[in-house]
Scaffold this active site. Sequence first.
Site, mmCIF file in Angstrom:
data_model
loop_
_atom_site.group_PDB
_atom_site.id
_atom_site.type_symbol
_atom_site.label_atom_id
_atom_site.label_comp_id
_atom_site.label_asym_id
_atom_site.label_seq_id
_atom_site.Cartn_x
_atom_site.Cartn_y
_atom_site.Cartn_z
ATOM 1 N N GLU A 65 0.821 -1.214 0.000
ATOM 2 C CA GLU A 65 0.000 0.000 0.000
ATOM 3 C C GLU A 65 0.853 1.260 0.000
ATOM 4 O OE1 GLU A 65 -3.601 -1.762 2.734
ATOM 5 O OE2 GLU A 65 -1.779 -1.117 3.706
ATOM 6 N N ASP A 236 -7.758 -4.913 8.784
ATOM 7 C CA ASP A 236 -7.360 -3.680 8.089
ATOM 8 C C ASP A 236 -7.234 -3.878 6.586
ATOM 9 O OD1 ASP A 236 -5.106 -5.233 8.121
ATOM 10 O OD2 ASP A 236 -3.757 -3.728 8.940
HETATM 11 P P1 NAD Z 1 2.241 -10.455 13.643
HETATM 12 O O1 NAD Z 1 2.090 -11.440 12.525
HETATM 13 O O2 NAD Z 1 3.581 -10.152 14.185
HETATM 14 O O3 NAD Z 1 1.338 -10.923 14.883
HETATM 15 C C1 NAD Z 1 0.025 -11.401 14.756
HETATM 16 C C2 NAD Z 1 -0.218 -12.440 15.846
HETATM 17 O O4 NAD Z 1 -1.600 -12.833 15.791
HETATM 18 C C3 NAD Z 1 0.609 -13.710 15.680
HETATM 19 O O5 NAD Z 1 1.392 -13.932 16.833
HETATM 20 C C4 NAD Z 1 -0.450 -14.808 15.500
HETATM 21 O O6 NAD Z 1 -0.089 -16.044 16.096
HETATM 22 C C5 NAD Z 1 -1.647 -14.182 16.188
HETATM 23 N N1 NAD Z 1 -2.943 -14.750 15.821
HETATM 24 C C6 NAD Z 1 -3.396 -15.079 14.575
HETATM 25 N N2 NAD Z 1 -4.657 -15.579 14.675
HETATM 26 C C7 NAD Z 1 -4.991 -15.511 15.987
HETATM 27 C C8 NAD Z 1 -6.161 -15.867 16.717
HETATM 28 N N3 NAD Z 1 -7.229 -16.401 16.115
HETATM 29 N N4 NAD Z 1 -6.175 -15.663 18.064
HETATM 30 C C9 NAD Z 1 -5.086 -15.143 18.698
HETATM 31 N N5 NAD Z 1 -3.944 -14.788 18.060
HETATM 32 C C10 NAD Z 1 -3.912 -14.987 16.724
HETATM 33 O O7 NAD Z 1 1.521 -9.134 13.123
HETATM 34 P P2 NAD Z 1 1.611 -7.643 13.732
HETATM 35 O O8 NAD Z 1 2.683 -6.879 13.077
HETATM 36 O O9 NAD Z 1 1.551 -7.718 15.237
HETATM 37 O O10 NAD Z 1 0.230 -7.074 13.188
HETATM 38 C C11 NAD Z 1 -1.001 -7.578 13.666
HETATM 39 C C12 NAD Z 1 -2.123 -7.087 12.793
HETATM 40 O O11 NAD Z 1 -2.246 -5.673 12.945
HETATM 41 C C13 NAD Z 1 -1.911 -7.329 11.297
HETATM 42 O O12 NAD Z 1 -3.121 -7.805 10.762
HETATM 43 C C14 NAD Z 1 -1.560 -5.975 10.726
HETATM 44 O O13 NAD Z 1 -1.979 -5.848 9.394
HETATM 45 C C15 NAD Z 1 -2.350 -5.072 11.662
HETATM 46 N N6 NAD Z 1 -1.818 -3.721 11.786
HETATM 47 C C16 NAD Z 1 -2.705 -2.696 11.853
HETATM 48 C C17 NAD Z 1 -2.260 -1.403 11.995
HETATM 49 C C18 NAD Z 1 -3.253 -0.280 12.110
HETATM 50 O O14 NAD Z 1 -2.872 0.888 12.022
HETATM 51 N N7 NAD Z 1 -4.513 -0.572 12.371
HETATM 52 C C19 NAD Z 1 -0.887 -1.124 12.056
HETATM 53 C C20 NAD Z 1 0.020 -2.188 12.020
HETATM 54 C C21 NAD Z 1 -0.468 -3.497 11.896
#
Ligand code: NAD
Length: 349
Positions: A65, A236
């Site tokens: 993006e 997101d």
């Molecule tokens: P990451 O992959 O490091 O961590 C995600 C975690 O979620 C993993 O440890 C995984 O095991 C866990 N997980 C997956 N399914 C699960 C479930 N059903 N129950 C419990 N845990 C579960 O990712 P990250 O960098 O921490 O990002 C997390 C999310 O946040 C991503 O989807 C990313 O796109 C989003 N994000 C959003 C913003 C925003 O501004 N809103 C900013 C950054 C990241």
Amino acid sequence: MTLAPSDKALVPFVSVDNMMKLVHHIGIEPMLAGLADYIEADFRRWSLFDKTPRIASHSEEGVIELMPTSDGEVYGFKYVNGHPKNTKAGLQTVTAFGLLANVGNGYPVLLSEMTVLTALRTAATSAMVAKHLAPKGADTMAMIGAGAQSEFQSLAMKALVGLKSVRLYDIDPAATEKAAHNLTGMGLEVVACQSPEAAMEGAQIITTCTADKQYATILTDNMVGNGVHINAIGGDCPGKTELAAGVLQRSTIFVEYPEQTRIEGEIQQLDPDHPVTEMWQVLSGEAPGRTSAEQITLFDSVGFAIEDFSALRYIRDHIGGTDYYMDLDLLADPDDPRDLFGMLQRAAP
Ligand code: NAD
């Protein structure tokens, strides 16, 4: 912010290494609080900004993006990806870099890594919003998803909302263990939980921050009691959500920029005219925030370009007088602006 027109073509560049040094130089919690101040200040002057939903290029595996905005004096953009399967290959789900430029002459004035900075700005935004919407005295948070963002989210809630206890749950116990370990000694009570239900016991704030490119149901309707604040970070992208529609129907929903959130956020599950409140309206007193103790407030966070602009602005204002950047020879800048070819010829070996 005013940036003097650049009189030389060198562009300050903040590498990952220097970003980490800057964070430690300022301190993680003071930096999260400082970023939240910059983000809140920019939300309060919302109407000044050029706004557009981010430009997304989707694939089977993830999304790439571009997130641009401008306040008329300064232009900024972030490049960011989201690839949930990356962690299995030892890569980050989210990586990013970004740039600020002078609108007056179009010259870049800052290039920065934004993987670390995105985690900081996302956490600062979450906590800034929770400060305004969470129930009074909230001091316990359920953190569902203990990945890359989770410690930042926890520490920002501590710095801005006064969080005392974080209850961690991840589907992968190794992630819960990692986050619990990282948060030890940071001034929070840390409780590792075996289920999302256990994590939510006694929590007034529920943060969902999982990564899966599907309509997931991290919170079902019967898991969520009245009076909580939900900070939903992980949903997101189109087709990537975390909350059951029933939770949304019972919540008062707050968003960054509806045009983007209706495509990417939890509310993609609702009718396109389902009422939402824009967070900038709450901050500028144009709309109410939380109006009762029983109300469920939901921040349907997707991450908006202005938050990245604010974060880059913060970095620009804090690298002066430090060694935490290097000057990049990024722009061709011949003495005679029309003699680009002559400059090339003079460089012949
Ligand atoms: P990451 O992959 O490091 O961590 C995600 C975690 O979620 C993993 O440890 C995984 O095991 C866990 N997980 C997956 N399914 C699960 C479930 N059903 N129950 C419990 N845990 C579960 O990712 P990250 O960098 O921490 O990002 C997390 C999310 O946040 C991503 O989807 C990313 O796109 C989003 N994000 C959003 C913003 C925003 O501004 N809103 C900013 C950054 C990241």
